[in-house]
Design a protein around this motif. Sequence first.
Motif, mmCIF file in Angstrom:
data_model
loop_
_atom_site.group_PDB
_atom_site.id
_atom_site.type_symbol
_atom_site.label_atom_id
_atom_site.label_comp_id
_atom_site.label_asym_id
_atom_site.label_seq_id
_atom_site.Cartn_x
_atom_site.Cartn_y
_atom_site.Cartn_z
ATOM 1 N N TYR A 161 0.828 -1.208 0.000
ATOM 2 C CA TYR A 161 0.000 0.000 0.000
ATOM 3 C C TYR A 161 0.864 1.261 0.000
ATOM 4 O O TYR A 161 0.553 2.245 -0.666
ATOM 5 C CB TYR A 161 -0.940 0.000 1.207
ATOM 6 N N PHE A 190 -4.231 -4.158 -0.045
ATOM 7 C CA PHE A 190 -5.633 -3.736 -0.024
ATOM 8 C C PHE A 190 -5.680 -2.235 0.234
ATOM 9 O O PHE A 190 -4.795 -1.659 0.858
ATOM 10 C CB PHE A 190 -6.462 -4.499 1.012
ATOM 11 N N ASP A 191 -6.727 -1.613 -0.271
ATOM 12 C CA ASP A 191 -6.867 -0.156 -0.227
ATOM 13 C C ASP A 191 -7.455 0.252 1.116
ATOM 14 O O ASP A 191 -8.605 -0.054 1.435
ATOM 15 C CB ASP A 191 -7.772 0.305 -1.372
ATOM 16 N N ASN A 193 -8.537 2.950 1.999
ATOM 17 C CA ASN A 193 -9.623 3.930 1.870
ATOM 18 C C ASN A 193 -10.903 3.331 1.310
ATOM 19 O O ASN A 193 -11.912 4.021 1.199
ATOM 20 C CB ASN A 193 -9.171 5.090 0.983
ATOM 21 N N SER A 194 -10.886 2.067 0.934
ATOM 22 C CA SER A 194 -12.087 1.409 0.415
ATOM 23 C C SER A 194 -12.905 0.834 1.571
ATOM 24 O O SER A 194 -12.407 0.704 2.697
ATOM 25 C CB SER A 194 -11.695 0.280 -0.546
ATOM 26 N N LEU A 195 -14.152 0.477 1.301
ATOM 27 C CA LEU A 195 -15.014 -0.087 2.346
ATOM 28 C C LEU A 195 -14.408 -1.363 2.918
ATOM 29 O O LEU A 195 -14.321 -1.529 4.140
ATOM 30 C CB LEU A 195 -16.406 -0.380 1.789
ATOM 31 N N LEU A 196 -13.966 -2.274 2.034
ATOM 32 C CA LEU A 196 -13.404 -3.534 2.518
ATOM 33 C C LEU A 196 -12.098 -3.285 3.272
ATOM 34 O O LEU A 196 -11.830 -3.931 4.296
ATOM 35 C CB LEU A 196 -13.169 -4.485 1.346
ATOM 36 N N GLY A 197 -11.307 -2.348 2.767
ATOM 37 C CA GLY A 197 -10.056 -2.031 3.453
ATOM 38 C C GLY A 197 -10.301 -1.468 4.837
ATOM 39 O O GLY A 197 -9.613 -1.829 5.801
ATOM 40 N N ARG A 220 -11.825 -10.864 0.982
ATOM 41 C CA ARG A 220 -10.691 -10.038 0.549
ATOM 42 C C ARG A 220 -9.445 -10.336 1.376
ATOM 43 O O ARG A 220 -8.337 -10.404 0.844
ATOM 44 C CB ARG A 220 -11.076 -8.559 0.677
#
Length: 232
Positions: A161, A190-191, A193-197, A220
Amino acid sequence: MKRKFHFILQAKGGVGKSLYTYLRAVSETGNSSLFVDVDSSTKTSSRQLLFLGQDRLESVSLIDKRDVLVRDLFVGYLESLIDCPFEQIYMDFGAPESEQFPALISRDLDFKAWCNELGFEVTFHIIMAAGGAYLACADYLRKMFEVLDGQFEIVAWENIYTFKQYPTLSDELAEKCLLTGIKHRQFGDFDANSLLGIQILDGIRNGYSLDQYRPGARIRLTKELRDHFGYE
C-alpha cells in the motif's frame, strides 16, 4: 524439536510491522506458533492478536529504564523457550528495540554460534515502506545485512500500500534484494480507503480472527493471505 524464530524488525516506526505480524498470525493454522510482542512503547500486537488467546500470545519487555535494549534479557528470554511446545516463534520488535538490535548481536556474543548451540533457526523479516520512510527503511535493511554477514536468512517485506505511488522505489528495492541475495516479498495489498479495506483495518485493530469479519472483508483478507502468506 528444532525451533524457528522469526524476528520482525524495522527501526522506522509506523511502516507496518504490526500489520505484518497480524497477517502472519491470521495465516497460521493450527496451534504450533507462538507470537511475542516485544514493542515496549505501543504494545500494538498485544491488542491486535487477542484472537490467539493467552496460550499463543506473550508480551515481554527487553528495555530497561534508560530505554536501552538489554542483551541479558533477550538472551534469557530466548533460552527460556528451549522447551516450549511451539515450533515457530514470531517476535514483533518495536522501533526502539529494532534500532538497537544490530548493536546487540554484534558485540562479544557470537550470535550464530549461540543459535547453533541452542538448535535455533532464525529468519529476519525487515518491513519496508515507501514515501518519506523509504530511506530510513533502506538504511536499516543495509545495516542488518552488514551485521548478519550472510549467516542468516533475511526477508525484505514490501508494504504494498505504501509503495503504490512509488513504483520506481519498488523496482529499486527488488533490484537491491536481488543483488544482495535478500528475499523480497510483499504484503498488504488492499486499499485502506475502500469499504473492505476499512473493515479489514477495523478488524485488525479489534483483534478479530478471520471468521469474525463480514463476508466481503473476509473474502478479501483471505485473498491477501493466500497471495502473500500461502494461506489455504
